[in-house]
Design an enzyme around this catalytic site. Structure first.
Site, mmCIF file in Angstrom:
data_model
loop_
_atom_site.group_PDB
_atom_site.id
_atom_site.type_symbol
_atom_site.label_atom_id
_atom_site.label_comp_id
_atom_site.label_asym_id
_atom_site.label_seq_id
_atom_site.Cartn_x
_atom_site.Cartn_y
_atom_site.Cartn_z
ATOM 1 N N GLU A 164 3.369 -9.706 -5.424
ATOM 2 C CA GLU A 164 3.071 -9.314 -4.054
ATOM 3 C C GLU A 164 1.632 -8.823 -3.949
ATOM 4 O O GLU A 164 0.987 -8.483 -4.944
ATOM 5 C CB GLU A 164 4.045 -8.206 -3.627
ATOM 6 C CG GLU A 164 3.841 -7.584 -2.257
ATOM 7 C CD GLU A 164 3.886 -8.573 -1.106
ATOM 8 O OE1 GLU A 164 2.957 -9.413 -1.025
ATOM 9 O OE2 GLU A 164 4.837 -8.503 -0.303
ATOM 10 N N HIS A 203 12.128 -12.658 -2.092
ATOM 11 C CA HIS A 203 13.186 -11.880 -2.724
ATOM 12 C C HIS A 203 14.100 -11.221 -1.695
ATOM 13 O O HIS A 203 13.711 -10.972 -0.542
ATOM 14 C CB HIS A 203 12.569 -10.804 -3.622
ATOM 15 C CG HIS A 203 11.709 -9.826 -2.881
ATOM 16 N ND1 HIS A 203 12.223 -8.797 -2.111
ATOM 17 C CD2 HIS A 203 10.363 -9.736 -2.758
ATOM 18 C CE1 HIS A 203 11.235 -8.111 -1.573
ATOM 19 N NE2 HIS A 203 10.094 -8.663 -1.944
#
Length: 636
Positions: free
Chosen positions: A413, A335
């Site tokens: 994550e 990202h």
């Protein structure tokens, strides 16, 4: 596709005003407003025929309409209600449908059981949410007359009277141009916000704006303009009078209905001969942040051996025409940067938005992929907003927002436990550099775990409590939740801390058991938008990076990493800057494991898949210089 707007046939792309002037307003309005009138059809060779578009390749030709009446369009939407929406409602879920005026009218017709004549009197205004509530048998619950802004024949209620907000914003713009300091006072700072902050500010703004609009908007003079909606034969929406909009509807209450007259005109139009469709409608057939570790050299840009030579409109300076890539490929992208990345804060499962820089990184990645002829068939992302937003921005630049995004928490994550939300520098100062590095990058070292009652524990996040259902229940967490709520409660076992190894125990199985068989083995081109450690784990698996080296691998934000399924190697794309990507991007000390030469199936080097870099200043391919001193682990 069943929720697509009505297919207007040969009228597609034509100006409504000019068409009405040439063919007559009554005829054009009959096509727009009457139930069964179809415009002239398109030809399959026409530029506007949907069958030319990639998103409809899996549809049978008979399912792609050449023209549609309102009734055809509304019939097309019925299976969406019967097979999709109603099932979700029966499962106790709230559903949001974002579609078009006529397809939403089709759903409304099915939900409310509205007759063919009455549905023609229903309008769906642009951008105004319509709320439906249902009983246990999925029958719509009509709103109370004194607490709703609803339309005749409909059980749904509008959250806003169409036109009010638009007029209020128009007035605000006028005030901003006339009142000194108005913009500075009214405008909120454009800084990244957490989901909670966004929700609270949005709620406050809606309340403030609602009261503010009432202070100066003249409801009686507020006019409803034609925004392209085909409902109600072009007339304004006929609302059910109530206390909230009593003043706004006063003018509508004074007028007499002209429905009978309009129906009479429609009957006349239906009997007109078709010779008015001559020349104007003849359709001619058209033929996350990085550390300061040392960098190693490596880079692959384009690889012609892995391309199918299909004509393309993509032209890259110094390369020329670039074919659309048809072979299976995996593109992984971390990202774009967030405020936490810029401030050096442990983020993990915390849901933060992209920073302005991160937004631009994602957009540039999309432009770069498009320039090099990439297309995707499916997109995978985590449940974290920063990864989803990155995927959206990439897809937007590639003109493929219609692609499905498959979201899984297993691509989240790494869960940083009690370090979540803390400054990395502060953690290093308090605990020492050695412990800090072990927590941050140790392969099997876990940070301290969070409490079951911590705001950082996923078990206290509604999305995971309600929608995560593919892990076992936890006896301990269920007992805690039962005592807390005073009644029996089940809670699943969610991570309170993770090492990279733990993170890989969910990402690798998801990749191998879901992405590979469902997409890669089907020849699909895959985009994976995720976070640093999720991608680090995938690359460790795909590129066989040893666990004693993996801590040295850095993943740059917003940079597409191309894993070629056939040649089994990682490549980068030439961005036209003429700069060695390994001087421009930091991949850390383990970079050589990513960019070693591609190999054939027998293990030999693939001579046609060289690691090379396209210079932006010359027309030739220059080989990237290999590192003069390679890490010792590379020599083993």
């Amino acid at each position: 596709w069943r929720l697509n707007e009505r297919m207007y046939g040969a009228l597609t792309g034509l100006s409504k005003k000019e068409t009405a002037e040439q063919l007559g307003a009554e005829l054009v309005q009959s096509w727009r407003g009457s139930l069964n009138s179809r415009p002239p059809p398109l030809s399959p060779k026409d530029h506007f025929w949907p069958g030319r578009l990639r998103q409809y390749y899996d549809l049978d030709a008979s399912e792609i309409p050449l023209t549609e009446s309102l009734n055809d369009c509304m019939i097309r939407t019925r299976p969406v209600w019967e097979k999709k929406i109603s099932y979700q409602l029966l499962m106790g879920r709230n559903v949001m449908v974002v579609a078009h005026a006529n397809t939403l009218r089709g759903l409304v017709k099915t939900i409310d059981g509205i007759g063919d004549e009455e549905i023609q009197e229903v309008s769906i205004p642009t951008g105004i949410p319509i709320i439906y509530k249902f009983d246990k048998s999925l029958k719509p619950i009509p709103p109370t007359a004194t607490h709703s802004a609803s339309q005749q024949h409909m059980s749904g209620q509008f959250l806003e009277k169409p036109g009010v907000l638009k007029e209020a914003l128009k007035r605000e713009e006028e005030w901003g141009s006339r009142v000194p300091g108005y913009d500075f006072t009214m405008n909120r700072p454009q800084t990244p916000l957490t989901s909670l902050e966004r929700s609270l500010i949005k709620l406050k703004a809606e309340r403030e704006l609602g009261e503010w609009a009432k202070e100066f908007v003249d409801f009686e003079k507020l006019a409803l303009e034609d925004d392209g909606n085909d409902g109600n034969m072009g007339r304004p929406i006929e609302f059910i009078e109530d206390q909230i909009w009593e003043e706004a509807l006063r003018d509508l209450g004074k007028g007499s209905s002209t429905l009978d007259v309009v129906k009479a005109k429609a009957d006349i139009i239906q009997t007109k001969p078709n010779n008015t469709l001559n020349q104007p409608l003849v359709i001619k057939d058209g033929d996350e942040g990085n550390n300061e570790d040392g960098m190693t050299t490596a880079s692959v840009i384009t690889n012609t051996a892995c391309l199918s030579l299909i004509p393309s409109e993509n032209d890259v300076s110094g390369i020329g025409e670039v074919p659309i890539r048809k072979d299976a490929v995996i593109v992984m992208i971390r990202h774009g940067k967030t405020a936490n990345n810029q401030l050096g804060i442990f983020t993990g499962w915390e849901d933060v938005a992209l920073a302005p820089e991160g937004i631009e990184e994602a957009k540039e990645a999309g432009k770069l992929l498009k320039k090099h002829g990439f297309e995707f068939d499916v997109v995978y992302s985590s449940w974290l907003s920063r990864a989803v937003e990155t995927a959206w921005l990439v897809m937007d630049e590639m003109d493929c927002l219609w692609l499905p995004i498959i979201k899984s928490w297993r691509l989240n994550e790494r869960m940083y436990g009690a370090l979540s939300g803390l400054s990395k520098r502060m953690v290093a100062q308090r605990n020492g550099e050695e412990q800090f590095k072990a927590w941050r990058r140790g392969y099997k070292v876990r940070p301290p775990a969070v409490s079951s009652f911590s705001q950082h524990y996923p078990g206290n996040d509604k999305r995971y409590m309600k929608y995560l259902n593919d892990v076992r229940y936890s006896f301990r967490e269920s007992l805690i939740r039962s005592i807390e709520s005073g009644k029996p409660a089940l809670a699943r076992k969610l991570p309170k801390t993770e090492s990279l190894y733990d993170c890989m125990q969910r990402t690798i199985p998801y990749f191998e058991n879901q992405i590979v068989p469902e997409a890669i083995n089907q020849g699909k081109r895959v985009l994976i938008s995720s976070s640093e450690n999720a991608i680090r784990g995938l690359l460790m698996n795909l590129c066989e990076i040893p666990e004693d080296v993996i801590s040295g691998l850095e993943i740059p934000n917003g940079l597409p990493l191309i894993f070629d399924v056939n040649s089994k190697c990682i490549k980068l794309l030439d961005d036209g800057s003429g700069i060695d990507p390994l001087l421009k991007h930091n991949f850390g000390s383990a970079a050589s494991y990513l960019f070693r030469p591609c190999q054939n199936e027998d293990g030999s080097d693939d001579d046609e898949c060289d690691i090379r870099f396209m210079s932006g200043t010359t027309e030739t391919l220059d080989f990237i210089r290999r590192p003069t001193t390679a890490p010792a682990v590379v020599e083993t």
